[in-house]
Scaffold this motif. Sequence first.
Motif, PDB file in Angstrom:
ATOM      1  N   ASP A 135       0.839  -1.197   0.000  1.00 26.64           N
ATOM      2  CA  ASP A 135       0.000   0.000   0.000  1.00 26.64           C
ATOM      3  C   ASP A 135       0.871   1.244   0.000  1.00 26.64           C
ATOM      4  O   ASP A 135       1.974   1.237   0.544  1.00 26.64           O
ATOM      5  N   ASN A 136       0.364   2.301  -0.580  1.00 29.81           N
ATOM      6  CA  ASN A 136       1.101   3.557  -0.653  1.00 29.81           C
ATOM      7  C   ASN A 136       0.713   4.430   0.542  1.00 29.81           C
ATOM      8  O   ASN A 136       0.163   5.511   0.389  1.00 29.81           O
ATOM      9  N   ILE A 137       0.988   3.911   1.741  1.00 33.80           N
ATOM     10  CA  ILE A 137       0.612   4.565   2.991  1.00 33.80           C
ATOM     11  C   ILE A 137       1.877   5.059   3.687  1.00 33.80           C
ATOM     12  O   ILE A 137       2.763   4.257   3.988  1.00 33.80           O
ATOM     13  N   PRO A 138       1.961   6.349   3.959  1.00 33.73           N
ATOM     14  CA  PRO A 138       3.128   6.848   4.705  1.00 33.73           C
ATOM     15  C   PRO A 138       3.229   6.147   6.063  1.00 33.73           C
ATOM     16  O   PRO A 138       2.220   5.830   6.688  1.00 33.73           O
ATOM     17  N   GLY A 139       4.448   5.888   6.487  1.00 37.08           N
ATOM     18  CA  GLY A 139       4.649   5.270   7.792  1.00 37.08           C
ATOM     19  C   GLY A 139       4.930   3.779   7.747  1.00 37.08           C
ATOM     20  O   GLY A 139       5.418   3.220   8.711  1.00 37.08           O
ATOM     21  N   ILE A 140       4.608   3.121   6.624  1.00 37.28           N
ATOM     22  CA  ILE A 140       4.967   1.703   6.508  1.00 37.28           C
ATOM     23  C   ILE A 140       6.303   1.610   5.777  1.00 37.28           C
ATOM     24  O   ILE A 140       6.692   2.534   5.054  1.00 37.28           O
TER      25      ILE A 140
END
Length: 145
Positions: free
Chosen positions: A25-30
């Motif tokens: 996923d293109n989720i900041p923080g991962i």
Amino acid sequence: MNDQKIHVAIAVLYRQNQFLMQLRDNIPGILYPGHWGLFGGHIESGEVPEVAIIRELQEEINYTPPAILNFSCYYDEKVVRHVYHAPLTVELDQLVLNEGWDMGLLTPQQVLQGECYSAKAGEYKPLGAPHQKILLDFIKLKPYS
């Protein structure tokens, strides 16, 4: 596993000289958002890596391999990656992607190039550096042939 590093179990799943990867996923923080990576995840407290990888594959793609074999262990400053390998014995459309943006079978050439096109993203996305290194080592040693 009593050190301060994060322990994860990941799987190299292969079929006809291709390797199943997840577009994270293109989720900041991962770690490695929007990058291709191998399926797997955190080892829970009291869990052994061999159990963790089976659990993760069931959770992420609803797949249980016929057998899972140890490949290697990769260490960096923050993460210990327990790497296993297994054949992918079903078609992609029989898998259920429960985690991630996309999935696909990558060729050795795509792994070497370090990127692969995702129809869902509509663009080429890079491989996460540790996952590319693991796959290149795996391809070189060919424990699946």
